[in-house]
Design a protein around this motif. Structure first.
Motif, PDB file in Angstrom:
ATOM      1  N   TYR A 151       0.765  -1.156   0.024  1.00 47.73           N
ATOM      2  CA  TYR A 151       0.092  -0.181   0.054  1.00 47.73           C
ATOM      3  C   TYR A 151       0.723   1.336  -0.115  1.00 47.73           C
ATOM      4  O   TYR A 151       1.863   1.611   0.931  1.00 47.73           O
ATOM      5  N   CYS A 152       0.675   2.223  -0.794  1.00 44.39           N
ATOM      6  CA  CYS A 152       1.131   3.705  -1.206  1.00 44.39           C
ATOM      7  C   CYS A 152       0.440   4.635  -0.990  1.00 44.39           C
ATOM      8  O   CYS A 152      -0.753   4.370  -1.100  1.00 44.39           O
ATOM      9  N   ILE A 158      -5.312   2.731  -1.330  1.00 44.42           N
ATOM     10  CA  ILE A 158      -6.561   2.176  -0.428  1.00 44.42           C
ATOM     11  C   ILE A 158      -7.574   1.911  -1.397  1.00 44.42           C
ATOM     12  O   ILE A 158      -8.610   1.318  -0.865  1.00 44.42           O
ATOM     13  N   HIS A 216       2.812  -1.748   4.155  1.00 38.86           N
ATOM     14  CA  HIS A 216       2.515  -0.161   4.146  1.00 38.86           C
ATOM     15  C   HIS A 216       3.870   0.544   3.739  1.00 38.86           C
ATOM     16  O   HIS A 216       4.505   0.743   4.565  1.00 38.86           O
ATOM     17  N   TYR A 217       3.713   0.885   2.417  1.00 35.10           N
ATOM     18  CA  TYR A 217       5.057   1.765   2.147  1.00 35.10           C
ATOM     19  C   TYR A 217       5.021   3.299   2.709  1.00 35.10           C
ATOM     20  O   TYR A 217       5.966   3.833   3.133  1.00 35.10           O
ATOM     21  N   ASP A 218       3.548   3.511   3.246  1.00 35.36           N
ATOM     22  CA  ASP A 218       3.424   4.837   3.863  1.00 35.36           C
ATOM     23  C   ASP A 218       2.671   4.525   5.224  1.00 35.36           C
ATOM     24  O   ASP A 218       1.938   3.675   5.113  1.00 35.36           O
ATOM     25  N   PRO A 234      -0.553   4.613   7.248  1.00 31.98           N
ATOM     26  CA  PRO A 234      -2.154   4.719   7.038  1.00 31.98           C
ATOM     27  C   PRO A 234      -2.632   5.927   7.874  1.00 31.98           C
ATOM     28  O   PRO A 234      -2.082   6.653   8.763  1.00 31.98           O
ATOM     29  N   TYR A 244      -5.657   0.662   8.814  1.00 31.06           N
ATOM     30  CA  TYR A 244      -4.570  -0.250   8.770  1.00 31.06           C
ATOM     31  C   TYR A 244      -4.785  -1.667   9.234  1.00 31.06           C
ATOM     32  O   TYR A 244      -4.506  -2.538   8.830  1.00 31.06           O
ATOM     33  N   GLU A 284      -6.621  -3.243   6.340  1.00 34.71           N
ATOM     34  CA  GLU A 284      -5.807  -3.732   5.294  1.00 34.71           C
ATOM     35  C   GLU A 284      -4.834  -4.818   5.724  1.00 34.71           C
ATOM     36  O   GLU A 284      -4.373  -5.543   4.739  1.00 34.71           O
ATOM     37  N   THR A 285      -4.052  -4.784   6.711  1.00 30.21           N
ATOM     38  CA  THR A 285      -3.398  -5.972   7.180  1.00 30.21           C
ATOM     39  C   THR A 285      -4.310  -7.283   7.093  1.00 30.21           C
ATOM     40  O   THR A 285      -3.608  -8.261   6.981  1.00 30.21           O
ATOM     41  N   CYS A 329       2.900  -8.427   8.256  1.00 30.46           N
ATOM     42  CA  CYS A 329       2.501  -7.065   7.863  1.00 30.46           C
ATOM     43  C   CYS A 329       3.591  -6.176   8.436  1.00 30.46           C
ATOM     44  O   CYS A 329       3.783  -6.266   9.556  1.00 30.46           O
ATOM     45  N   LEU A 359       5.136  -2.161   8.229  1.00 29.94           N
ATOM     46  CA  LEU A 359       4.747  -0.718   7.908  1.00 29.94           C
ATOM     47  C   LEU A 359       6.144  -0.044   7.944  1.00 29.94           C
ATOM     48  O   LEU A 359       6.806   0.084   9.073  1.00 29.94           O
TER      49      LEU A 359
END
Length: 606
Positions: free
Chosen positions: A233-234, A285, A301-303, A305, A311, A314-315, A327, A329
């Motif tokens: 995720y970016c 997202i 997660h590249y950035d 949330p 978060y 998504e995880t 997972c 981050l």
């Protein structure tokens, strides 16, 4: 009425329910409005799909995404349950046939978007149908306090007014108590029976790493997950494309997904990911809600949330099959500033901005926590953790060393007390370190006794310590838009010499770059012998061939967990094949002969 347990075995191939499923289904079958909060992978869909079979007539399912509807419809049809999706993308002749089938009572489950559901023509259509149940999936979308608020969901309150005698079940994976209350209020089901499952996904390993050289961090991580499915995720559309392009250059099967791509491209990427022709999706997202892919082995997660809820959801797309998954981050203070700026320029109301900034602060606290991350998440959703240390997060596996930190704690608390009004962490740190920045001069803080008394400690150290003092109750964090640090009674006791304080001994944002161990093994049996592994691979090849011919994802034929059990037990006739978990009567009829033939052939060779 056929007992739910019999239908579970006949259509889904399982002999027992997952936690809370039976109770939720029982509530629905009694005609009670119901709110079900169950973690991703906990089996929410079954809680309205199975009652639809028990009740007969029509079940209307409100779902937010066409792709999510398609996945569920395909899966139900594979099980021999007649379900259709009613949306704007279908041809006129298809829509006409669905309308005719509805009138004739042939359809058991009808999936529809909230926008379509509230159109007068559609409401007239279902008014004439024998509706037995209404299900609102991804119900957190109805609450403006949730993380995926969709205004069109607010219109669904009319459903209970139009069909007061029909039970309504609302389902979601993530909802704090405030959101749960809002869901019930907005849907007009204030007397709903509420069921909240555990948010503890034991097979997930949680890690936060300092975002230095993120591309190198990413490649190092992926080198340990060759050929495994994952989501990255970016924050921006541009970043998804850059990361995906960089990974493709290095031989990874990666594609970007974001709202700026055409519908055809997004559909192609999503289908490819579900059908295993695409291994990694780099996405905003916009991707993921309702993705029913069981074998996602990692979510990165590249950035940062924007909220803990997003978060967690998504995880939660990792490890739906119950097997160990990771997972990770990537965290930096710079990303917090970026997100904050985005929120402040989002033209939202002051009330909503304050709420959004508060949620961002909660996400920041998760990233900077030095205690168990799983415990933090469970506490956020109102669940008490059974363990002080989970052994499946970086903080538990690599705990920070602690020393007696009473003296630096007193320095900090004395500084906070001396300030005439509350300030944030950064200014408190600048004051203690003797900074000559403009804010210190403007407020004349260089005249205070605390000025420069803590030059020996770094900014990062102070941030860690102040956050820890807030967690321990010696200081308090207040405010929404502008967070400030204030005194507490416990802090006063510290200054009186009544307490000793243990603080992290090293400079630490608690963002390790060290390799964390894999999550604990899942409870399910795994293929262990070379003989079983060979059969498992043959069964997977057969499944892939069948899935390609039918144009469906492989897991809709049988999930890996079922194939592993086949490889271990080796059922060679219809009756023993039916005893495999995940094999129902329709699937044994449709696929049983082909799989039994492969199993027999492998057994004879052995």
């Amino acid at each position: 009425m056929t007992p739910p347990e019999d239908l579970l075995k006949r259509y889904w191939g399982y002999s027992s329910f997952l936690p809370h499923q039976k109770e939720i289904i029982g509530s629905v079958l009694k005609g009670q409005d119901t709110l079900a909060i169950m973690a991703t992978g906990g089996g929410k869909s079954l809680c309205y799909q199975l009652p639809a079979l028990c009740l007969g007539g029509l079940t209307v399912v409100v779902s937010p995404l066409i792709s999510l509807m398609k996945d569920q419809v395909d899966d139900l049809n594979e099980r021999g349950i007649l379900a259709v999706a009613f949306n704007s993308s279908m041809e006129y002749r298809v829509r006409t046939k669905i309308e005719a089938d509805l009138k004739n009572g042939k359809i058991r489950l009808l999936f529809v978007s909230p926008e379509r559901c509230m159109q007068a023509g559609f409401l007239d259509l279902i008014k004439a149908a024998p509706i037995r149940l209404i299900a609102v999936d991804e119900a957190h979308c109805i609450s403006e306090w949730g993380h995926n608020f969709r205004p069109e969901y607010r219109q669904l309150a009319q459903l209970k007014k139009l069909f007061p005698a029909v039970p309504l079940v609302a389902l979601t994976a993530t909802a704090i108590p405030e959101v749960r209350r809002d869901i019930c209020q907005q849907l007009g089901i204030s007397d709903a029976h509420e069921f909240v499952g555990s948010f503890n996904r034991k097979n997930l390993m949680y890690r936060v790493v300092e975002k230095k050289n993120p591309k190198i961090l990413l490649l190092t991580f992926l080198s340990r997950h060759q050929h495994e499915s994952g989501i990255i995720y970016c924050m921006s559309k541009k970043e998804t494309e850059e990361v995906a392009r960089d990974l493709r250059r290095r031989g990874y099967n990666a594609q970007a997904y974001h709202a700026g791509l055409s519908k055809q491209v997004r559909t192609k990427v999503q289908d490819g990911f579900i059908k295993n022709t695409i291994t990694i999706v780099c996405a905003t997202i916009a991707f993921g809600m309702g993705i029913d892919k069981p074998d996602v082995r990692f979510v990165i997660h590249y950035d940062i949330p924007k909220t803990v809820e997003s978060y967690y959801q998504e995880t939660g797309r990792a490890g739906r099959d119950g097997r160990p998954s990771e997972c990770v981050l990537f965290y930096s203070r710079g990303d917090i500033a970026r997100v904050r700026s985005m929120l402040e320029h989002d033209h939202m109301t002051e009330r909503n901005l304050r709420a959004s900034l508060r949620k961002l602060q909660e996400m920041t606290e998760y990233c900077e926590a030095i205690t168990c991350r799983r415990r933090f998440l469970l506490s956020y959703f109102g669940e008490e953790s059974p363990d002080e240390h989970c052994t499946s997060c970086d903080n538990c596996n690599h705990p920070a060393a602690r020393n007696d930190g009473t003296e630096p704690a007193r320095l900090i608390v004395e500084c906070v007390k001396e300030l005439s009004s509350n300030f944030g962490i950064d200014l408190i740190t600048d004051l203690l370190r003797g900074s000559t920045c403009a804010r210190i001069r403007d407020y004349h803080l260089d005249a205070l006794a605390a000025y420069g008394t803590g030059k020996q400690y770094s900014k990062a150290q102070y941030r860690t310590w102040i956050n820890e003092l807030v967690r321990q109750g010696y200081l308090a964090r207040t405010g929404d838009r502008y967070l400030v640090i204030g005194m507490t009674d416990k802090g006063e006791d510290l200054l009186r010499g009544k307490n000793r304080v243990m603080l992290p001994a090293q400079e630490k944002m608690k963002t390790k770059t060290t390799k964390a161990p894999r999550a604990r093994p899942a409870a399910e049996p795994v293929v262990t012998s070379a003989r079983d592994t060979d059969l498992f691979l043959q069964l997977r090849a057969l499944r892939r061939s069948i899935a390609e011919q039918g144009g469906i994802p492989p897991f809709m034929v049988f999930p890996d967990k079922t194939l592993r059990e086949m490889a271990r037990i080796r059922p060679c006739d219809r009756e023993s094949f039916l005893q495999i978990s995940g094999v129902g009567e329709v699937k044994v009829k449709r696929y049983g002969p082909a799989f039994i033939e492969v199993i027999r052939g492998c057994s004879e060779e052995s």
